[in-house]
Design a protein around this motif. Sequence first.
Motif, PDB file in Angstrom:
ATOM      1  N   ASP A   1       9.278  85.779 -14.709  1.00 61.47           N
ATOM      2  CA  ASP A   1       9.219  87.244 -14.801  1.00 61.47           C
ATOM      3  C   ASP A   1       8.300  87.810 -13.705  1.00 61.47           C
ATOM      4  OD1 ASP A   1      10.956  87.460 -16.854  1.00 61.47           O
ATOM      5  OD2 ASP A   1       9.490  88.011 -18.390  1.00 61.47           O
ATOM      6  N   PHE A   2       8.495  89.094 -13.427  1.00 63.92           N
ATOM      7  CA  PHE A   2       7.686  89.766 -12.410  1.00 63.92           C
ATOM      8  C   PHE A   2       6.935  90.939 -13.031  1.00 63.92           C
ATOM      9  CE2 PHE A   2      11.602  88.290 -10.295  1.00 63.92           C
ATOM     10  CZ  PHE A   2      11.053  87.410  -9.370  1.00 63.92           C
ATOM     11  N   SER A   3       5.852  91.335 -12.366  1.00 67.95           N
ATOM     12  CA  SER A   3       5.140  92.554 -12.750  1.00 67.95           C
ATOM     13  C   SER A   3       4.549  93.130 -11.462  1.00 67.95           C
ATOM     14  CB  SER A   3       4.027  92.221 -13.740  1.00 67.95           C
ATOM     15  OG  SER A   3       3.168  93.333 -13.838  1.00 67.95           O
ATOM     16  N   PHE A   4       4.920  94.365 -11.166  1.00 65.75           N
ATOM     17  CA  PHE A   4       4.424  94.967  -9.915  1.00 65.75           C
ATOM     18  C   PHE A   4       3.529  96.174 -10.148  1.00 65.75           C
ATOM     19  CE2 PHE A   4       8.381  92.812  -8.562  1.00 65.75           C
ATOM     20  CZ  PHE A   4       7.817  91.948  -7.630  1.00 65.75           C
ATOM     21  N   SER A   5       3.354  96.570 -11.418  1.00 65.65           N
ATOM     22  CA  SER A   5       2.571  97.795 -11.623  1.00 65.65           C
ATOM     23  C   SER A   5       1.085  97.567 -11.344  1.00 65.65           C
ATOM     24  CB  SER A   5       2.809  98.373 -13.019  1.00 65.65           C
ATOM     25  OG  SER A   5       2.149  97.602 -13.962  1.00 65.65           O
ATOM     26  N   GLY A   6       0.579  96.343 -11.609  1.00 64.68           N
ATOM     27  CA  GLY A   6      -0.822  96.031 -11.321  1.00 64.68           C
ATOM     28  C   GLY A   6      -1.094  96.099  -9.819  1.00 64.68           C
ATOM     29  N   LEU A   7      -0.143  95.596  -9.059  1.00 63.30           N
ATOM     30  CA  LEU A   7      -0.282  95.637  -7.596  1.00 63.30           C
ATOM     31  C   LEU A   7      -0.285  97.083  -7.107  1.00 63.30           C
ATOM     32  CD1 LEU A   7      -0.168  94.484  -4.706  1.00 63.30           C
ATOM     33  CD2 LEU A   7       2.314  94.185  -5.012  1.00 63.30           C
ATOM     34  N   LYS A   8       0.622  97.872  -7.683  1.00 60.04           N
ATOM     35  CA  LYS A   8       0.676  99.298  -7.305  1.00 60.04           C
ATOM     36  C   LYS A   8      -0.669  99.972  -7.621  1.00 60.04           C
ATOM     37  CE  LYS A   8       2.357 101.972 -10.261  1.00 60.04           C
ATOM     38  NZ  LYS A   8       3.300 102.312 -11.328  1.00 60.04           N
ATOM     39  N   SER A   9      -1.223  99.692  -8.809  1.00 64.09           N
ATOM     40  CA  SER A   9      -2.529 100.280  -9.173  1.00 64.09           C
ATOM     41  C   SER A   9      -3.621  99.807  -8.229  1.00 64.09           C
ATOM     42  CB  SER A   9      -2.927  99.898 -10.597  1.00 64.09           C
ATOM     43  OG  SER A   9      -1.947 100.327 -11.478  1.00 64.09           O
ATOM     44  N   ALA A  10      -3.569  98.541  -7.836  1.00 67.40           N
ATOM     45  CA  ALA A  10      -4.591  98.007  -6.922  1.00 67.40           C
ATOM     46  C   ALA A  10      -4.541  98.746  -5.581  1.00 67.40           C
ATOM     47  CB  ALA A  10      -4.382  96.509  -6.720  1.00 67.40           C
ATOM     48  N   VAL A  11      -3.329  99.054  -5.134  1.00 66.90           N
ATOM     49  CA  VAL A  11      -3.206  99.810  -3.869  1.00 66.90           C
ATOM     50  C   VAL A  11      -3.794 101.209  -4.052  1.00 66.90           C
ATOM     51  CG1 VAL A  11      -1.605 100.800  -2.179  1.00 66.90           C
ATOM     52  CG2 VAL A  11      -1.174  98.520  -3.100  1.00 66.90           C
TER      53      VAL A  11
END
Length: 344
Positions: free
Chosen positions: A216-226
Amino acid sequence: MEQYGEKDVIILAIETSCDETAASVVKNGRKVLSNVIYTQIALHTRFGGVVPEIASRKHIEKINQVIREALDQAEVTLQDITAVAVTCGPGLVGALLVGVSEAKAISFAAGIPLVGVHHISGHISANYIEHEDLEPPFVCLVASGGHSHLVVVRDYGQYEIIGRTRDDAAGEAFDKVARAIGLGYPGGPKIDRISKEGNPEAIPFPRAKVADNEYDFSFSGLKSAVLNYLNSCQMKGERYSQADVAASFQKAVIDVLVEHSLHAVKAYGYDKFAIAGGVASNSSLRETFQRECAAREIAFYSPSPLLCTDNAAMIGSAGYYEYVRGVRSGYDLNAVPNLKLDAV
Ligand code: KG4
Ligand code: ZN
């Protein structure tokens, strides 16, 4: 003119699920006779994203012209068409309805079968068009604006989803980060371009793991980090480099996509891997997969960039394999915005 005989299956395909009005004529699932795409991107740019109501209206305005051009460029008439294939989901309901209604009307008027096609099945099938040797089974990563799926393609049109995103799709993350750093819409191609001038190691953005499913993937944490990084620069009164943020973000997405995908290929015992969807047109992602697959002796397949983003040729390919399997849709075919991949 392309020669074809009575045994050939000529599909007229229609795609209107989002912001591209597209029609294509495809012979025997793999030979594209025409591929016409009217993109609405310019129309939606000033709103910072796709406006569903505007998309539907523009599809209505353009659909007949696009289909006419597809037939003309293929040098065929409706009499030569074996069946009409159309994306029936997932996508924007009003946008999908334009294509579905048009396809029904053509099917009825020309007396030819109607075949509803799943948009993601189309993206995956784009790989068959330029790779004559590619046959299932294989593993495919589908990364688009709405989906990030790891799929085992068991057979033509037979899919098992083994990994999916828990939050944002990969393309959605590209679009949101692009907006945050002031690149605007559509974000993916702009981040791709500016990243070439940036340092992908400049900012250590996180590579998210999902605890209970390694695919599975999760990209919202990366978006928040940016977003946090941009905020903290602003608070400190520091300027940040758009190119470094873009390149570091892009690398964080690609690292995760590559690691999960190639792990799945090995774990499931396959030796073929394909990519699909708008994000698959990303130049760095393509180079990375090429290199990493070669290092692991995995055969790597990718559609050319034009066939990665939305088009109707991919629907013509998927539609062909449905057609030869005997799939026919009735005139009750509906647009289904959240259609499941195994439900057509
Ligand atoms: O498959 P697609 O054309 O439409 C959907 O089915 O969603 O994918 C569109 C997505 C958008 O989020 C767009 O930003 C992304 O694909 N995209 C890219 C690139 N080109 C398009 N993402 C990264 N790099 C690109 N070169
Ligand atoms: Zn798509």
